[in-house]
Design a protein around this motif. Structure first.
Motif, PDB file in Angstrom:
ATOM      1  N   GLU A 137       0.844  -1.195   0.000  1.00 18.07           N
ATOM      2  CA  GLU A 137       0.000   0.000   0.000  1.00 18.07           C
ATOM      3  C   GLU A 137       0.879   1.243   0.000  1.00 18.07           C
ATOM      4  O   GLU A 137       1.839   1.335   0.781  1.00 18.07           O
ATOM      5  CB  GLU A 137      -0.911   0.021   1.219  1.00 18.07           C
ATOM      6  N   PRO A 138       0.609   2.211  -0.868  1.00 16.47           N
ATOM      7  CA  PRO A 138       1.447   3.415  -0.917  1.00 16.47           C
ATOM      8  C   PRO A 138       1.513   4.120   0.429  1.00 16.47           C
ATOM      9  O   PRO A 138       0.502   4.283   1.114  1.00 16.47           O
ATOM     10  CB  PRO A 138       0.750   4.286  -1.965  1.00 16.47           C
ATOM     11  N   ALA A 139       2.711   4.539   0.801  1.00 23.82           N
ATOM     12  CA  ALA A 139       2.886   5.290   2.035  1.00 23.82           C
ATOM     13  C   ALA A 139       2.432   6.739   1.859  1.00 23.82           C
ATOM     14  O   ALA A 139       1.983   7.370   2.813  1.00 23.82           O
ATOM     15  CB  ALA A 139       4.354   5.241   2.463  1.00 23.82           C
TER      16      ALA A 139
ATOM     17  N   LYS B 131      -1.965   6.975  -2.314  1.00 17.05           N
ATOM     18  CA  LYS B 131      -2.974   6.090  -1.726  1.00 17.05           C
ATOM     19  C   LYS B 131      -4.365   6.416  -2.267  1.00 17.05           C
ATOM     20  O   LYS B 131      -5.237   5.546  -2.353  1.00 17.05           O
ATOM     21  CB  LYS B 131      -2.947   6.232  -0.198  1.00 17.05           C
ATOM     22  N   GLU B 132      -4.567   7.662  -2.673  1.00 19.17           N
ATOM     23  CA  GLU B 132      -5.843   8.080  -3.259  1.00 19.17           C
ATOM     24  C   GLU B 132      -5.950   7.732  -4.747  1.00 19.17           C
ATOM     25  O   GLU B 132      -6.958   8.016  -5.386  1.00 19.17           O
ATOM     26  CB  GLU B 132      -6.034   9.589  -3.073  1.00 19.17           C
ATOM     27  N   GLY B 133      -4.881   7.138  -5.310  1.00 13.08           N
ATOM     28  CA  GLY B 133      -4.924   6.717  -6.704  1.00 13.08           C
ATOM     29  C   GLY B 133      -4.179   7.600  -7.677  1.00 13.08           C
ATOM     30  O   GLY B 133      -4.289   7.427  -8.892  1.00 13.08           O
ATOM     31  N   GLN B 134      -3.373   8.548  -7.168  1.00 12.91           N
ATOM     32  CA  GLN B 134      -2.628   9.446  -8.039  1.00 12.91           C
ATOM     33  C   GLN B 134      -1.263   8.843  -8.387  1.00 12.91           C
ATOM     34  O   GLN B 134      -0.669   8.090  -7.613  1.00 12.91           O
ATOM     35  CB  GLN B 134      -2.417  10.789  -7.349  1.00 12.91           C
ATOM     36  N   PHE B 135      -0.759   9.229  -9.570  1.00 13.37           N
ATOM     37  CA  PHE B 135       0.539   8.763 -10.052  1.00 13.37           C
ATOM     38  C   PHE B 135       1.516   9.927 -10.060  1.00 13.37           C
ATOM     39  O   PHE B 135       1.177  11.034 -10.494  1.00 13.37           O
ATOM     40  CB  PHE B 135       0.397   8.175 -11.460  1.00 13.37           C
ATOM     41  N   GLY B 136       2.737   9.672  -9.583  1.00  9.47           N
ATOM     42  CA  GLY B 136       3.745  10.712  -9.518  1.00  9.47           C
ATOM     43  C   GLY B 136       4.571  10.542  -8.250  1.00  9.47           C
ATOM     44  O   GLY B 136       4.763   9.444  -7.743  1.00  9.47           O
ATOM     45  N   PHE B 137       5.056  11.652  -7.724  1.00 12.39           N
ATOM     46  CA  PHE B 137       5.835  11.616  -6.481  1.00 12.39           C
ATOM     47  C   PHE B 137       5.802  12.999  -5.865  1.00 12.39           C
ATOM     48  O   PHE B 137       5.432  13.983  -6.516  1.00 12.39           O
ATOM     49  CB  PHE B 137       7.274  11.166  -6.759  1.00 12.39           C
ATOM     50  N   GLU B 138       6.206  13.086  -4.604  1.00 12.85           N
ATOM     51  CA  GLU B 138       6.097  14.350  -3.883  1.00 12.85           C
ATOM     52  C   GLU B 138       7.072  15.409  -4.385  1.00 12.85           C
ATOM     53  O   GLU B 138       6.858  16.613  -4.152  1.00 12.85           O
ATOM     54  CB  GLU B 138       6.291  14.127  -2.384  1.00 12.85           C
ATOM     55  N   VAL B 139       8.142  14.990  -5.065  1.00  8.84           N
ATOM     56  CA  VAL B 139       9.095  15.941  -5.651  1.00  8.84           C
ATOM     57  C   VAL B 139       9.515  15.402  -7.016  1.00  8.84           C
ATOM     58  O   VAL B 139       9.413  14.215  -7.302  1.00  8.84           O
ATOM     59  CB  VAL B 139      10.360  16.126  -4.780  1.00  8.84           C
ATOM     60  N   ASP B 140      10.002  16.289  -7.865  1.00  9.88           N
ATOM     61  CA  ASP B 140      10.655  15.846  -9.087  1.00  9.88           C
ATOM     62  C   ASP B 140      12.015  15.255  -8.724  1.00  9.88           C
ATOM     63  O   ASP B 140      12.581  15.566  -7.662  1.00  9.88           O
ATOM     64  CB  ASP B 140      10.834  17.027 -10.048  1.00  9.88           C
ATOM     65  N   ASN B 141      12.551  14.412  -9.604  1.00  9.42           N
ATOM     66  CA  ASN B 141      13.868  13.839  -9.344  1.00  9.42           C
ATOM     67  C   ASN B 141      14.620  13.694 -10.660  1.00  9.42           C
ATOM     68  O   ASN B 141      14.336  14.421 -11.611  1.00  9.42           O
ATOM     69  CB  ASN B 141      13.753  12.526  -8.557  1.00  9.42           C
TER      70      ASN B 141
ATOM     71  N   SER C 114      -4.013  11.915 -12.066  1.00  8.87           N
ATOM     72  CA  SER C 114      -4.984  10.873 -11.722  1.00  8.87           C
ATOM     73  C   SER C 114      -5.001   9.719 -12.709  1.00  8.87           C
ATOM     74  O   SER C 114      -5.437   8.618 -12.386  1.00  8.87           O
ATOM     75  CB  SER C 114      -6.388  11.476 -11.626  1.00  8.87           C
ATOM     76  N   SER C 115      -4.524   9.951 -13.924  1.00  2.24           N
ATOM     77  CA  SER C 115      -4.523   8.925 -14.971  1.00  2.24           C
ATOM     78  C   SER C 115      -3.102   8.463 -15.259  1.00  2.24           C
ATOM     79  O   SER C 115      -2.226   9.280 -15.565  1.00  2.24           O
ATOM     80  CB  SER C 115      -5.150   9.479 -16.253  1.00  2.24           C
ATOM     81  N   TRP C 116      -2.877   7.143 -15.189  1.00  3.05           N
ATOM     82  CA  TRP C 116      -1.560   6.627 -15.519  1.00  3.05           C
ATOM     83  C   TRP C 116      -1.208   6.925 -16.979  1.00  3.05           C
ATOM     84  O   TRP C 116      -0.071   7.290 -17.282  1.00  3.05           O
ATOM     85  CB  TRP C 116      -1.477   5.135 -15.259  1.00  3.05           C
ATOM     86  N   LEU C 117      -2.155   6.754 -17.884  1.00 10.49           N
ATOM     87  CA  LEU C 117      -1.862   6.998 -19.293  1.00 10.49           C
ATOM     88  C   LEU C 117      -1.462   8.454 -19.526  1.00 10.49           C
ATOM     89  O   LEU C 117      -0.516   8.736 -20.272  1.00 10.49           O
ATOM     90  CB  LEU C 117      -3.067   6.631 -20.159  1.00 10.49           C
TER      91      LEU C 117
ATOM     92  N   TYR D  22       5.493   6.773  -8.016  1.00 10.09           N
ATOM     93  CA  TYR D  22       4.380   5.826  -7.971  1.00 10.09           C
ATOM     94  C   TYR D  22       3.811   5.684  -9.378  1.00 10.09           C
ATOM     95  O   TYR D  22       3.380   6.670  -9.984  1.00 10.09           O
ATOM     96  CB  TYR D  22       3.297   6.308  -6.998  1.00 10.09           C
ATOM     97  N   GLY D  23       3.840   4.448  -9.900  1.00 10.68           N
ATOM     98  CA  GLY D  23       3.389   4.224 -11.255  1.00 10.68           C
ATOM     99  C   GLY D  23       2.939   2.795 -11.474  1.00 10.68           C
ATOM    100  O   GLY D  23       2.769   2.021 -10.515  1.00 10.68           O
ATOM    101  N   HIS D  24       2.752   2.416 -12.711  1.00 12.45           N
ATOM    102  CA  HIS D  24       2.373   1.061 -13.079  1.00 12.45           C
ATOM    103  C   HIS D  24       3.534   0.122 -12.771  1.00 12.45           C
ATOM    104  O   HIS D  24       4.671   0.385 -13.185  1.00 12.45           O
ATOM    105  CB  HIS D  24       2.045   1.009 -14.571  1.00 12.45           C
TER     106      HIS D  24
END
Length: 325
Positions: free
Chosen positions: A153-155, A160-170, A183-186, A259-261
């Motif tokens: 489960e995403p920390a 956890k709400e279903g969004q894709f990405g991360f808290e910062v760019d890297n 909200s959309s992986w595609l 967080y991704g596929h």
């Protein structure tokens, strides 16, 4: 005849691992970035001494095009340090938060981050636990462990709400990697991953091939009809140079986390050494989806084109071959 010959050439480029060597820190062309290395800034050692560590020895460990490495032996254990000419906000903050997120997911061994920060010359450093590495990895156990990490489960509450990405760019290697929550992986993959690399490459032929693929697959939707994609924590740059055996099991490091596929984790599998044992262990927990092989080409294309953007050379035509129908 020329068209057929070119098509065969692109097919060979897209399918052959022999002509796709793994370059990570090597600068092989004029497209490669100027070196971001800082030869062993003392800032990390100074921070440790100011925070109660006694430095017993320092040893250089080489580096890549964008960072230098060293180990520090202290009275409280040994530590691994990376330094860069870039500020921490752009270079090591994302890595530190990524390692923390991977550790929180469990399953795979991940080094603990001690501290990251800027030096007084515009560069930065990150200090982390030095793992005892060596020996032959148990690939079946590694496969199982990675699958468990992907299913955790995403920390992050946004993921956890279903969004894709991360808290910062890297960064992915030396390339900036955008991680704006989507909200959309595609949408995320088209705009912030593969599409971004295509635009960065600046190749008319690559752009034309990408546009044609989008047209023929309904903006990639036709390649995802067999799965419901949920956010998984990803290492993001998982090749054979970024995992090693330790007494606690296989460890992963040098991430480009988001967080991704979960299938996107295998975009570097062309030089990751994932053998039959690995896949058997992984598939015991996460079975292969029907369209995985088609999507895998997209995920590989992201990294191949990134290699072109970093190093130039034949990676461009490998990317075109992977995106060709």
């Amino acid at each position: 005849m020329a068209t057929r010959a070119r098509a065969l050439f692109l097919l060979l480029l897209a399918t052959s691992s022999i002509i796709r060597p793994c370059f990570t820190g090597l600068r092989t062309s004029s497209r490669a970035p100027r070196s971001a290395m800082r030869r062993f800034s003392n800032a990390a050692a100074e921070w440790m001494e100011a925070n109660g560590y006694e430095i017993k020895s320092k040893q250089g460990r080489g580096g890549s095009s964008w960072a230098s490495f060293q180990t520090l032996e202290t009275d409280k254990g040994d530590f691994f340090v990376k330094t860069s000419n870039r500020p921490a906000e752009k270079m090591f903050k994302g890595e530190a938060l990524g390692l923390d997120a991977l550790r929180a997911a469990g399953g795979v061994c991940v080094p603990r981050v001690v501290h990251y920060g800027d030096d007084d010359k515009g560069g930065s450093y990150i200090i982390m636990q030095k793992l005892s590495m060596g020996g032959r990895p148990n690939m079946k156990e590694f496969g199982r462990a990675l699958a468990k990490m992907h299913l955790a489960e995403p920390a992050d509450p946004t993921a956890k709400e279903g969004q894709f990405g991360f808290e910062v760019d890297n960064t992915i290697g030396g390339t900036p990697q955008s991680n704006t929550w989507t909200s959309s992986w595609l949408d995320f993959f088209r705009e912030q991953r593969l599409g971004a690399q295509v635009r960065m490459a600046g190749s008319t032929e690559l752009q034309r091939t990408w546009d044609q693929l989008l047209k023929e697959t309904n903006n990639l939707k036709d390649l995802f009809t067999d799965v419901e994609v949920k956010p998984s924590i990803l290492h993001g740059d998982l090749w054979s140079g970024n995992y090693e055996m330790t007494p606690e099991g296989v460890a992963i490091f040098d991430p480009a986390t988001y967080y991704g596929h979960h299938e996107a984790e295998f975009g570097m599998s062309w030089c990751a050494g994932f053998n039959r044992d690995f896949w058997q262990g992984y598939r015991e927990i996460i079975p292969e989806a029907p369209l995985f092989a088609k999507r895998r080409k997209l995920y590989e294309a992201y990294h191949i084109i990134n290699h072109y953007n970093l190093f130039g050379g034949g990676y461009l035509y490998q990317g075109i071959g992977l995106l060709s129908p």
